[in-house]
Design a protein around this motif. Structure first.
Motif, mmCIF file in Angstrom:
data_model
loop_
_atom_site.group_PDB
_atom_site.id
_atom_site.type_symbol
_atom_site.label_atom_id
_atom_site.label_comp_id
_atom_site.label_asym_id
_atom_site.label_seq_id
_atom_site.Cartn_x
_atom_site.Cartn_y
_atom_site.Cartn_z
ATOM 1 N N GLU A 51 -8.974 -0.371 -11.039
ATOM 2 C CA GLU A 51 -8.052 -0.915 -10.054
ATOM 3 C C GLU A 51 -8.402 -0.429 -8.652
ATOM 4 O OE1 GLU A 51 -3.498 -0.810 -10.055
ATOM 5 O OE2 GLU A 51 -4.055 -1.245 -12.134
ATOM 6 N N GLU A 54 -11.093 -2.215 -6.922
ATOM 7 C CA GLU A 54 -10.814 -3.650 -6.845
ATOM 8 C C GLU A 54 -11.724 -4.478 -7.746
ATOM 9 O OE1 GLU A 54 -10.381 -4.330 -2.461
ATOM 10 O OE2 GLU A 54 -8.267 -4.399 -3.064
ATOM 11 N N PHE A 472 3.392 -6.482 -13.147
ATOM 12 C CA PHE A 472 2.505 -6.586 -11.983
ATOM 13 C C PHE A 472 3.328 -6.697 -10.694
ATOM 14 C CE2 PHE A 472 0.059 -9.347 -9.043
ATOM 15 C CZ PHE A 472 -1.112 -8.609 -8.918
ATOM 16 N N GLN A 475 4.939 -3.369 -9.820
ATOM 17 C CA GLN A 475 3.972 -2.391 -9.329
ATOM 18 C C GLN A 475 3.519 -2.716 -7.903
ATOM 19 O OE1 GLN A 475 0.921 -1.258 -12.198
ATOM 20 N NE2 GLN A 475 -0.590 -1.196 -10.547
ATOM 21 N N ARG A 476 3.140 -3.982 -7.695
ATOM 22 C CA ARG A 476 2.677 -4.373 -6.358
ATOM 23 C C ARG A 476 3.787 -4.222 -5.326
ATOM 24 N NH1 ARG A 476 -2.247 -7.458 -5.194
ATOM 25 N NH2 ARG A 476 -3.697 -6.610 -6.702
ATOM 26 N N SER A 477 5.011 -4.580 -5.715
ATOM 27 C CA SER A 477 6.116 -4.492 -4.758
ATOM 28 C C SER A 477 6.374 -3.044 -4.382
ATOM 29 C CB SER A 477 7.391 -5.103 -5.337
ATOM 30 O OG SER A 477 7.156 -6.437 -5.678
ATOM 31 N N GLN A 479 4.275 -0.602 -4.446
ATOM 32 C CA GLN A 479 3.165 -0.145 -3.596
ATOM 33 C C GLN A 479 3.325 -0.627 -2.161
ATOM 34 O OE1 GLN A 479 -0.121 -1.783 -5.781
ATOM 35 N NE2 GLN A 479 -0.394 0.042 -7.072
ATOM 36 N N SER A 480 3.661 -1.925 -1.984
ATOM 37 C CA SER A 480 3.719 -2.369 -0.591
ATOM 38 C C SER A 480 4.982 -1.866 0.106
ATOM 39 C CB SER A 480 3.537 -3.883 -0.453
ATOM 40 O OG SER A 480 4.318 -4.561 -1.357
ATOM 41 N N LEU A 576 4.540 -11.608 -2.671
ATOM 42 C CA LEU A 576 3.418 -10.705 -2.926
ATOM 43 C C LEU A 576 2.422 -10.815 -1.781
ATOM 44 C CD1 LEU A 576 2.808 -11.404 -6.742
ATOM 45 C CD2 LEU A 576 4.008 -9.449 -5.732
ATOM 46 N N ILE A 583 -4.322 -12.133 -7.537
ATOM 47 C CA ILE A 583 -2.912 -12.533 -7.585
ATOM 48 C C ILE A 583 -2.801 -13.945 -8.161
ATOM 49 C CG2 ILE A 583 -0.882 -13.087 -6.178
ATOM 50 C CD1 ILE A 583 -1.577 -10.788 -4.378
#
Ligand SMILES: *Cc1c(COP(=O)(O)O)cnc(C)c1O
Length: 719
Positions: A51, A54, A472, A475-477, A479-480, A576, A583
């Protein structure tokens, strides 16, 4: 300075343990990215590093700890998997072609030119649909065994990466691409020196080095001006994708078209046909003309037919404003008098080639008129888009009626093995057979075999995938939110957002006017009723980038993003950041419904909905582009009444109303209507219909085969 930084980042490479050597082979060919078990063979080595880098396998191998590698090298289950995929890779490389198109051979392949290529997330040389389509085209050509060589540019900073500030405003930043970290080879001459392409731009010699990415059996050559021999300005020619000013754009296009032809000559490749994928590469036709003019000492008019015979053009832009155009002075300055001399043309004769009306000196220089004029075939990317393009370019044939304009269409498709989820692929392997990709090429047989997949299994796989998507999203939310410096309780809330049982609608695409991001927000109360419904909730996932200079679209995005603190929606609506291939993959493999509301007829084709259909998701879309052909009343949902003559305001109003009604009366009830087993049988039936009827048509094997049969073969000249 660039050089030293690059050298520092050259990864320290310890030797791989011998049993893992096949990983090295796999890492250097993007074939792994669409092969079964391809992604997991790398991910399982070290999921966190995977991850972090990338999803770049070369980086992964360089950064995974020696101990972790030793563990894998002594894990019999892992080694057995590695052995199997390596075997498949070897037999793939030598598998026979699926058909033999006339005239196209290894010695005379298709030369495919495009300004962007979306092969994989880890090769950031694309901005959106055009690039992804080009990547899919290469992969299908490789799968089908169609000899094809691709030409593009290696952008040092690629396309921008997106971040939203806490107030929802889009910010752009650029990540540098370091060729030495990517699985791409520097192309060398026979004497082992780096190959250099030379081209005169702005009356200065510009050199480019060349990289090769292997996409299965297709080589993708990438020109790169970032070398010390060039002056600083010229090193930036391949700096950004669509980031610079008009001048940068035209010099990039010269490099792609003219440099691309010169590269092919240096490589000793003599193409059967040159495919201009969008007008960006149209200057290649001038270079082909220049070659013949110089060799045979004939005027341009006498060699145009020779050029035309070799060139075909695909247009992707349904609006006049979307076509690349330049001020005349910019064009002549970029080319310089030398090139015009070699073409034997005066400035006005040269400029006339890019004008709709050659005599109109105030007209700008357009790449689409140039491409249409210099190619033997022009096509749009869906039936409707063919029609629109005939009307748009009728002015080039003032004596012809619109239905006689020689512009056809080949509808875009997507590369099934790239876009299908591993779980659905497994289901296909179980019920359709290991040769499911071959069966996909036969619509009748495909329909029968897909019918055999049990409802329960299809639904279970889909629900599992939705759970993955929600993990997903969370996790992404988180993180941002952390990166943006949001408040602690809001960060914490990301852990519980979204519900796997709720109807999940995806909407991800460029934030551009005609895509009508705000259509869904037309009546917020009505929308809230759908979202904030305890029995039958609807949740929305959004993603997409606005063009850096498009303030209007950024405002639309901000409006939507600011909604995130509203307690009624914040657990069920998410945006996202930084929409990219990864994505896209998460979304298209997992959502229940894919929403698309372009203003007709501006969606040339669209392809993301095709990716969804292959995975059994349902399209809810305006009847435009590919969906106008694909929708049959049983395989998804249609919005709008198809009235092209209404005013923009009327059309937007009617489409919004139709969207809400379809959601309220058809989509939501069908999704929540369960039988005694808790299964939405009618919904699953529609999912199956989508897979049966859409997957065989809207995939890129069908598309590439259409090109190879209808467009690529040169018709022998009848004199
Ligand atoms: C497929 C894809 C697109 C194209 O989507 P449209 O349907 O044309 O909007 C754009 N971006 C990414 C990352 C994609 O994967």
């Amino acid at each position: 300075m660039i050089e030293t930084e690059m050298e520092q980042r050259v990864t320290q490479k310890a030797a791989l343990p011998a049993p893992l050597i096949p990983l090295e082979r796999l890492a250097w060919n993007y074939w792994w990215s669409w092969a079964a078990d391809g992604e997991s063979i790398f991910r399982d080595l070290d999921p966190e590093t995977w991850e972090e880098c990338e999803y770049n396998p070369r980086e992964l191998l360089a950064r995974t700890s020696a101990y972790r590698l030793a563990e894998a090298a002594t894990d019999p289950v892992y080694l057995e998997r590695l052995h199997r995929i390596d075997e498949r890779f070897r037999s793939y490389a030598i598998s026979p072609p699926h058909f033999q198109p006339q005239g196209i051979t290894k010695e005379h392949p298709v030369a495919y030119f495009c300004a962007e290529f979306g092969v994989h997330t880890s090769l950031p040389l694309y901005s959106g649909g055009l690039g992804i389509l080009a990547g899919d085209h290469l992969k299908s050509a490789s799968d089908l065994g169609l000899p094809l060589v691709a030409i593009g540019l290696l952008y040092r900073y690629g396309y921008f990466r997106q971040r939203l500030r806490t107030d929802g405003w889009q910010e752009e930043h650029y990540g540098e691409t370091f060729p030495n970290e990517l699985p791409i080879h520097l192309v060398k001459n026979e004497d082992d020196t780096p190959m250099r392409i030379e081209i005169s731009i702005r009356e200065r010699i510009v050199l480019a080095q060349v990289w090769r990415a292997d996409v299965g059996r297709v080589p993708l050559y990438l020109l790169d001006t970032n070398i010390p021999e060039n002056v600083e300005t010229d090193r930036w020619v391949t700096g950004h994708l669509y980031g610079g000013d008009r001048e940068t754009r035209i010099v990039q296009e010269m490099l792609l078209g003219i440099g691309g032809v010169r590269l092919l000559r240096k490589l000793g490749v003599s193409p059967h046909v040159f495919h201009l994928n969008e007008g960006h590469s149209a200057f290649l036709t001038l270079e082909l003309a220049r070659e013949v003019i110089q060799a045979e000492k004939r005027p341009l008019a006498a060699v145009i037919d020779t050029v035309k015979r070799q060139c075909v053009f695909t247009t992707h832009t349904p609006v006049a404003a979307g076509n690349d155009e330049f001020e005349a002075s910019l064009v002549t300055r970029a080319f310089g008098p030398g090139y015009l001399n070699e073409l034997g043309l005066t400035e006005e004769e040269f400029l006339a080639l890019g004008r709709v009306d050659p005599a109109n000196k105030s007209e700008r220089y357009g790449l689409t008129p140039l491409a249409i004029r210099m190619c033997r075939s022009t096509n749009g990317v869906s039936r409707k888009h063919g029609e629109v393009s005939r009307a748009l370019w009728q002015k080039l044939w003032p004596e012809k009626k619109v239905e006689e304009i020689p512009i056809g269409h080949i509808t875009n498709g997507v590369h099934a093995p790239t876009w299908i989820s591993p779980l659905l692929r497994y289901l296909f392997e179980q019920h359709v057979g290991d040769d499911w990709e071959a069966k996909l090429r036969n619509p009748v047989a495909w329909t029968d075999v897909v019918a055999r997949i049990p409802d329960e299994e299809l639904w279970k796989a889909h629900v599992n995938l939705k759970e993955r998507l929600i993990a997903f999203i969370r996790q992404r939310s988180a993180q941002s939110r952390i990166a943006a410096g949001e408040k602690a309780d809001y960060i914490e809330a990301a852990k519980t957002m979204f519900d796997p049982a709720a109807l999940t609608i995806g909407f991800a695409r460029r934030v551009a006017g005609y895509k009508r991001w705000n259509l869904i927000l037309t009546d917020r109360k009505r929308l809230l009723k759908l979202i904030d419904n305890e029995e039958r909730p609807v949740q929305f996932v959004f993603a997409g980038k606005a063009h850096p200079q498009d303030e209007g679209s950024k405002l639309v995005l901000q409006q939507l993003a600011q909604w995130k603190y509203d307690p009624a929606v914040r657990q069920r609506v998410v945006f996202l950041e930084d929409y990219d291939q990864e994505i896209a993959r998460q979304l298209v493999q997992s959502v229940d419904v894919w929403l698309n509301v372009p203003r007709r007829p501006l969606e040339a084709s669209g392809t993301s909905g095709e990716k969804v259909a292959i995975n059994g998701g349902l399209n809810l879309s305006i009847l435009d582009g590919w969906w106008l052909e694909g929708y049959d009343g049983t395989n998804g949902f249609a919005i709008g009444n198809g009235n092209d003559t209404a005013s923009v305001a009327e059309m937007d109003g009617a489409d919004a109303e139709s969207l809400y009604r379809t959601l309220e009366l058809e989509v939501v009830p069908r999704f929540y209507n369960r039988d005694n087993d808790g299964l939405p049988r009618n919904w699953i039936a529609m999912m199956k219909r989508a897979i049966q009827t859409l997957a065989p048509r809207y995939n890129s094997d069908r598309m590439v085969e259409d090109y190879a049969r209808k467009i690529y073969p040169q018709i022998t000249q009848i004199r």
